[in-house]
Structures are given as structure tokens and as C-alpha cells.
Motif scaffolding. Structure first.
Motif, PDB file in Angstrom:
ATOM      1  N   PHE A 169      64.423  12.019  30.395  1.00  0.00           N
ATOM      2  CA  PHE A 169      65.319  13.001  29.759  1.00  0.00           C
ATOM      3  C   PHE A 169      66.526  13.274  30.657  1.00  0.00           C
ATOM      4  CE2 PHE A 169      66.434  17.489  30.373  1.00  0.00           C
ATOM      5  CZ  PHE A 169      67.023  17.810  29.154  1.00  0.00           C
ATOM      6  N   TYR A 170      66.262  13.527  31.926  1.00  0.00           N
ATOM      7  CA  TYR A 170      67.322  13.874  32.869  1.00  0.00           C
ATOM      8  C   TYR A 170      68.302  12.712  33.061  1.00  0.00           C
ATOM      9  CZ  TYR A 170      69.588  15.332  37.217  1.00  0.00           C
ATOM     10  OH  TYR A 170      70.522  15.664  38.168  1.00  0.00           O
ATOM     11  N   ILE A 171      67.780  11.505  33.178  1.00  0.00           N
ATOM     12  CA  ILE A 171      68.656  10.349  33.403  1.00  0.00           C
ATOM     13  C   ILE A 171      69.466  10.027  32.154  1.00  0.00           C
ATOM     14  CG2 ILE A 171      68.689   7.870  33.909  1.00  0.00           C
ATOM     15  CD1 ILE A 171      66.394   8.345  35.832  1.00  0.00           C
ATOM     16  N   TYR A 172      68.846  10.103  30.984  1.00  0.00           N
ATOM     17  CA  TYR A 172      69.611   9.921  29.744  1.00  0.00           C
ATOM     18  C   TYR A 172      70.767  10.928  29.682  1.00  0.00           C
ATOM     19  CZ  TYR A 172      66.350   6.731  27.322  1.00  0.00           C
ATOM     20  OH  TYR A 172      65.592   5.669  26.921  1.00  0.00           O
ATOM     21  N   LEU A 173      70.474  12.174  29.981  1.00  0.00           N
ATOM     22  CA  LEU A 173      71.492  13.218  29.927  1.00  0.00           C
ATOM     23  C   LEU A 173      72.586  12.949  30.959  1.00  0.00           C
ATOM     24  CD1 LEU A 173      71.917  15.815  28.268  1.00  0.00           C
ATOM     25  CD2 LEU A 173      70.933  17.090  30.188  1.00  0.00           C
ATOM     26  N   SER A 174      72.180  12.522  32.157  1.00  0.00           N
ATOM     27  CA  SER A 174      73.144  12.269  33.231  1.00  0.00           C
ATOM     28  C   SER A 174      74.057  11.084  32.937  1.00  0.00           C
ATOM     29  CB  SER A 174      72.400  12.010  34.550  1.00  0.00           C
ATOM     30  OG  SER A 174      71.609  13.117  34.907  1.00  0.00           O
ATOM     31  N   THR A 175      73.559  10.147  32.138  1.00  0.00           N
ATOM     32  CA  THR A 175      74.353   8.949  31.830  1.00  0.00           C
ATOM     33  C   THR A 175      75.034   9.042  30.470  1.00  0.00           C
ATOM     34  OG1 THR A 175      72.328   7.877  31.011  1.00  0.00           O
ATOM     35  CG2 THR A 175      72.960   7.449  33.295  1.00  0.00           C
ATOM     36  N   GLY A 176      75.003  10.231  29.857  1.00  0.00           N
ATOM     37  CA  GLY A 176      75.761  10.446  28.634  1.00  0.00           C
ATOM     38  C   GLY A 176      75.035  10.127  27.349  1.00  0.00           C
ATOM     39  N   ASN A 177      73.756   9.780  27.417  1.00  0.00           N
ATOM     40  CA  ASN A 177      73.010   9.476  26.190  1.00  0.00           C
ATOM     41  C   ASN A 177      72.321  10.753  25.706  1.00  0.00           C
ATOM     42  OD1 ASN A 177      71.464   8.447  24.120  1.00  0.00           O
ATOM     43  ND2 ASN A 177      70.802   6.630  25.261  1.00  0.00           N
ATOM     44  N   GLU A 178      73.103  11.647  25.131  1.00  0.00           N
ATOM     45  CA  GLU A 178      72.586  12.952  24.737  1.00  0.00           C
ATOM     46  C   GLU A 178      71.590  12.850  23.584  1.00  0.00           C
ATOM     47  OE1 GLU A 178      75.634  15.787  24.055  1.00  0.00           O
ATOM     48  OE2 GLU A 178      76.608  15.459  26.007  1.00  0.00           O
ATOM     49  N   GLU A 179      71.786  11.881  22.716  1.00  0.00           N
ATOM     50  CA  GLU A 179      70.877  11.733  21.577  1.00  0.00           C
ATOM     51  C   GLU A 179      69.463  11.398  22.063  1.00  0.00           C
ATOM     52  OE1 GLU A 179      70.294   9.047  17.504  1.00  0.00           O
ATOM     53  OE2 GLU A 179      72.106   8.831  18.727  1.00  0.00           O
ATOM     54  N   ALA A 180      69.354  10.447  23.005  1.00  0.00           N
ATOM     55  CA  ALA A 180      68.037  10.056  23.525  1.00  0.00           C
ATOM     56  C   ALA A 180      67.400  11.201  24.300  1.00  0.00           C
ATOM     57  CB  ALA A 180      68.170   8.822  24.405  1.00  0.00           C
ATOM     58  N   SER A 181      68.198  11.925  25.076  1.00  0.00           N
ATOM     59  CA  SER A 181      67.651  13.035  25.852  1.00  0.00           C
ATOM     60  C   SER A 181      67.161  14.148  24.924  1.00  0.00           C
ATOM     61  CB  SER A 181      68.688  13.577  26.844  1.00  0.00           C
ATOM     62  OG  SER A 181      69.737  14.239  26.183  1.00  0.00           O
ATOM     63  N   GLU A 182      67.884  14.379  23.843  1.00  0.00           N
ATOM     64  CA  GLU A 182      67.506  15.422  22.889  1.00  0.00           C
ATOM     65  C   GLU A 182      66.185  15.076  22.202  1.00  0.00           C
ATOM     66  OE1 GLU A 182      66.993  18.592  20.717  1.00  0.00           O
ATOM     67  OE2 GLU A 182      68.574  18.434  22.225  1.00  0.00           O
ATOM     68  N   LYS A 183      65.951  13.812  21.912  1.00  0.00           N
ATOM     69  CA  LYS A 183      64.693  13.403  21.287  1.00  0.00           C
ATOM     70  C   LYS A 183      63.510  13.717  22.201  1.00  0.00           C
ATOM     71  CE  LYS A 183      66.336   9.703  18.222  1.00  0.00           C
ATOM     72  NZ  LYS A 183      66.301   8.248  17.937  1.00  0.00           N
ATOM     73  N   ILE A 184      63.675  13.424  23.507  1.00  0.00           N
ATOM     74  CA  ILE A 184      62.594  13.719  24.460  1.00  0.00           C
ATOM     75  C   ILE A 184      62.380  15.219  24.562  1.00  0.00           C
ATOM     76  CG2 ILE A 184      61.923  13.621  26.892  1.00  0.00           C
ATOM     77  CD1 ILE A 184      63.312  10.906  27.040  1.00  0.00           C
ATOM     78  N   ALA A 185      63.467  15.981  24.630  1.00  0.00           N
ATOM     79  CA  ALA A 185      63.348  17.440  24.709  1.00  0.00           C
ATOM     80  C   ALA A 185      62.604  17.986  23.498  1.00  0.00           C
ATOM     81  CB  ALA A 185      64.734  18.068  24.808  1.00  0.00           C
ATOM     82  N   ALA A 186      62.965  17.514  22.321  1.00  0.00           N
ATOM     83  CA  ALA A 186      62.309  17.988  21.096  1.00  0.00           C
ATOM     84  C   ALA A 186      60.830  17.617  21.092  1.00  0.00           C
ATOM     85  CB  ALA A 186      63.015  17.387  19.875  1.00  0.00           C
TER      86      ALA A 186
END
Length: 429
Positions: A333-350
Motif C-alpha cells: 500500500f505504502y509503495i503504491y502510494l509513494s509511486t503514484g499508483n493511488e488506485e492500487a493503494s486504495e484497493k489495499i486500504a479498502a
């Protein structure tokens, strides 16, 4: 006390493999190797054993044993005493008594215990399989101290890896450790797990440190106590040098356990030594290609080196191997968010938020997700939840890079004070 023996789990990595003894000696850091075979037909055993000098291949001793299964512990004693005699070691009376003391008189219980240790060393879902074998062992012999210690170890790590709620698992770990001590007060295993839970669950720093040192006095050649003491020194005292020394001591005793090398990687990338972390992670994967912990540390090492593609690939592998364990999921989640992939990070958060409704998810993990999504009031609420859970991840918050906001954001510094972390200074390396 003068005999240093490589641990069972590392030694048995070579079982059934045609490997030159010189290579075995180098990997285990030993000068002498005991090899042999066991053949079983119904209730009869034939055991061959030979003690070999690694340097020149010379046989120092060899013997064959034909016995009934009921003699299995007597055979172990006979072989052990024959070797100590051949190596010209002087055994004090208490050492000889410990060497020949039966762990259990029930062969089936002993076999179940060994199976439990095998899976326990695998970590992850292996902890639950190991626990099942330990429970079966005490059903056959309720006075089997090592099996009770195995139950304590299993429950402690099930809490530590967030596979069970800590408030549910730790009382069971303590009860099993106390039962082990009641049956055999000379074993190091239950004392080490009590030290471990006093550290990561009770948050009683000085008491835990004393208990670790007591366990080391009982038996300094037990690898887990060095690994767990290393984590105390790492998380709580922020003493990198001492933490690495203890982690390396565990590896010296059990050089071929993957999770011990993962720990070295974990410590190094938390302190920004990413190249060293990468090397330790790669070795951990070489020793166990199915270790989700090893791929987790590999991913974070690559992230520290700013190799984001490899970091994501490694963490996706960790998530897959762990059946979507919350720790590598949070890292991803953190790495996706850090690299600009907000959609992938949001899926993990959800996913993790939804799972928290029906299973134990670390309050600190949920706090981190909310914080990075800029839901600060929600993040504070989850930090409070972590204290109610007695979440072991709270022991990480003063060191682990992904939780640096506890130190940099005034809204969260209160939690450091509640953990009494401010009394420690960083030790220079």
C-alpha cells in the motif's frame, strides 16, 4: 558447555542431499560432522552413525545399532555419550544428567513434537500447523515440557504476526510456558518466550531485558532467544550494533534458517542500510523460496534503494505467499502510494479496512493507512485501538520508517510517550 553444535533445523537442510562434507562444514561453521541413516521395519530400527573430520574426511568413530522402537531414547543417549567420549570432552555430572534426561517416554509424542518444530520454523501459516502438532503431543504426554514450550512459542508468534488477537493468544502462551517450567525448570525455551511476550505484549522494558539475560544464562546456544532479544534491542533501545550482534549470534547457531536472515534484513533497512538488507534478504530467499517474510524484506530493501519496480514485484510475491497477510499488504500500500499508483493503494486500504470488521487487523496498520490517506482523526482513533489490542506493532513505531509520522507529527507524539520510548537515545554505530 565446551561443545558447540549447529542447530537441528540448519543441519537437517542437508537431509537426503548428496553434498560434499567440506561444503557442509563451511555452511554450518563446524569442523566435525555426524552423519548416518535410520531404517525402520515395523518396530525394528537399524541406525548407522559415523563421526567425520570435515578437513580430511577421516572417520573418528562409527557404529551400527539394531534396536526396537521402544529403545529410541536410549539409542540417542548411547550415541551422544559415545561421541562426547570420542571427542575427549569432560562432562560435569549435571551436564551428563541433562544430556541423558528423557524429554518424554512416549515415542509418538516426541515424533509429533519434532513435526511441530519443523512447521514452527516455517513461520506464517506454518505456525498453526506446528501448534496443532504440539497440542497432539501433550494429549499423549501432558508432562512433556518441550511440547508445552512449543505451544507457548506458537501462540506468542501467532500474536506477533497478527494471526491471532494478542489479548486472546498471549494468556495461552503464558499458561503453556508456565506448564513447561513446572514439568522441567531447566529448559530455556519457556523462559525465552516469557521474556519475548514481556517485551512485545506487556511493554515492560527493563523486566523483559532481565528475563532475556536470564534465559541466555540458562542456555546461550538457543537461537530463538538471540533473535527475540535482538528485536528488543532493535525496537526498544534503538541499539543497532547490539541488535545485529544478537541476530548474527542466532545465525551462528542456526545458519540455515531463512527467518533469521530476514531479521538481519529488517534491522538493516529500518536503519537505512539497504544494500546490506538486500544481501540478507536474497540469502533468506535462497534458504526458503516460499518465505513471505524474506520477500517482504527484499521488497523494502529495493524500495530503500529506489528500485521501485523490483520492490513492487517482491512485495506482490510476499502478499501471494502469505495469503494476503496484513504486513506485506501495508508495505505494498505504502509503495503504491509513494509511486503514484493511488488506485492500487486504495484497493489495499479498502481490503484491510473491510477485513478489520471480521478478523484481527493491527490498529497500527490501520492507523498508518488512515494517516497516509490524510484521515488524521481516524488515524488517531486507530492508534488508540492499538493500545486496547496490546498490538505488538506499537513496539515498532519509534524505529520503523513507515511509521515515522509518530515522531514527526505532534498529533502522534503522545503515543511515543505512552510507550516510554523517549527515554532512549539512538546508539551510534
Amino acid at each position: 558447555n565446551d561443545l558447540k553444535v549447529a542447530g537441528r533445523s540448519s543441519s537437517f537442510q542437508f537431509k537426503g542431499k548428496n553434498i560434499d562434507l567440506t561444503e557442509v562444514g563451511e555452511k554450518l561453521h563446524v569442523s566435525t560432522v555426524l552423519e548416518g541413516s535410520v531404517r525402520r521395519q515395523n518396530q525394528r530400527l537399524r541406525i548407522t552413525a559415523q563421526l567425520i573430520n570435515v578437513k580430511d574426511g577421516y572417520h573418528l568413530w562409527s557404529e551400527k545399532y539394531d534396536r526396537d522402537m521402544d529403545d529410541i531414547f536410549a539409542i540417542q543417549d548411547e550415541i551422544a555419550l559415545a561421541i562426547t567420549e570420542k571427542l575427549k570432552l569432560t562432562l560435569l555430572n549435571d551436564e551428563r544428567n541433562n544430556l541423558t534426561k528423557l524429554p518424554t517416554t512416549n515415542n509418538a509424542a516426541y515424533d509429533l513434537y519434532l513435526r511441530g518444530k519443523f512447521f514452527w520454523n516455517k513461520r506464517g501459516e506454518g505456525l498453526k500447523r506446528g501448534l496443532d502438532f504440539f497440542l497432539q503431543a501433550i494429549n499423549l504426554d501432558d508432562h512433556f515440557a518441550l511440547a508445552h514450550a512449543g505451544i507457548a512459542d506458537s501462540y506468542a508468534l501467532l500474536a506477533f504476526y497478527a494471526l491471532l488477537p494478542p489479548n486472546e493468544a498471549i494468556p495461552r502462551a503464558r499458561q503453556a510456558a508456565e506448564k513447561a517450567i513446572a514439568n522441567d525448570s531447566n529448559r530455556v525455551e519457556p523462559y525465552s518466550v516469557i521474556a519475548f511476550v514481556t517485551f512485545f505484549y506487556d511493554w515492560k522494558w527493563e523486566e523483559a531485558k532481565g528475563l532475556f539475560n536470564n534465559a541466555l544464562q540458562i542456555n546461550a546456544d538457543y537461537a530463538p532467544v538471540h533473535s527475540w532479544y535482538s528485536q528488543y534491542l532493535f525496537w526498544i533501545e534503538k541499539d543497532y550494533t547490539s541488535a545485529i550482534t544478537q541476530a548474527q549470534k542466532a545465525i551462528e547457531i542456526e545458519p540455515l534458517l531463512s527467518h533469521s536472515h530476514h531479521l538481519v534484513a529488517f534491522i538493516n533497512y529500518s536503519y537505512g542500510y539497504n544494500q546490506e538488507a538486500l544481501q540478507a534478504s536474497q540469502l533468506a530467499i535462497e534458504l526458503d523460496p516460499n518465505s513471505f517474510l524474506a520477500y517482504s524484506s527484499l521488497g523494502m530493501s529495493y524500495f530503500g534503494l529506489q528500485n521501485f519496480d523490483e520492490a513492487i514485484k517482491a512485495l506482490e510475491k510476499s502478499v501471494q505467499l502469505s495469503l494476503r497477510h496484513q504486513y506485506p499488504l501495508f508495505q505494498l500500500f505504502y509503495i503504491y502510494l509513494s509511486t503514484g499508483n493511488e488506485e492500487a493503494s486504495e484497493k489495499i486500504a479498502a481490503e484491510l479496512m473491510a477485513r478489520s470488521k471480521n478478523e484481527f487487523i493491527s490498529g497500527v496498520i490501520l492507523c498508518g493507512i488512515s494517516y497516509y490517506q490524510k484521515k488524521y482523526e481516524e488515524a488517531v482513533a486507530f492508534a488508540e485501538l492499538a493500545f486496547q489490542q496490546h498490538d505488538n506493532v506499537l513496539t515498532w513505531i519509534n524505529v520503523y520508517p513507515l511509521f515515522s509520522f509518530f515522531k514527526t507529527d505532534s498529533r502522534f507524539s503522545q503515543f511515543l510517550k505512552r510507550m516510554s520510548f523517549t527515554v532512549y537515545e539512538v546508539t551510534e554505530t
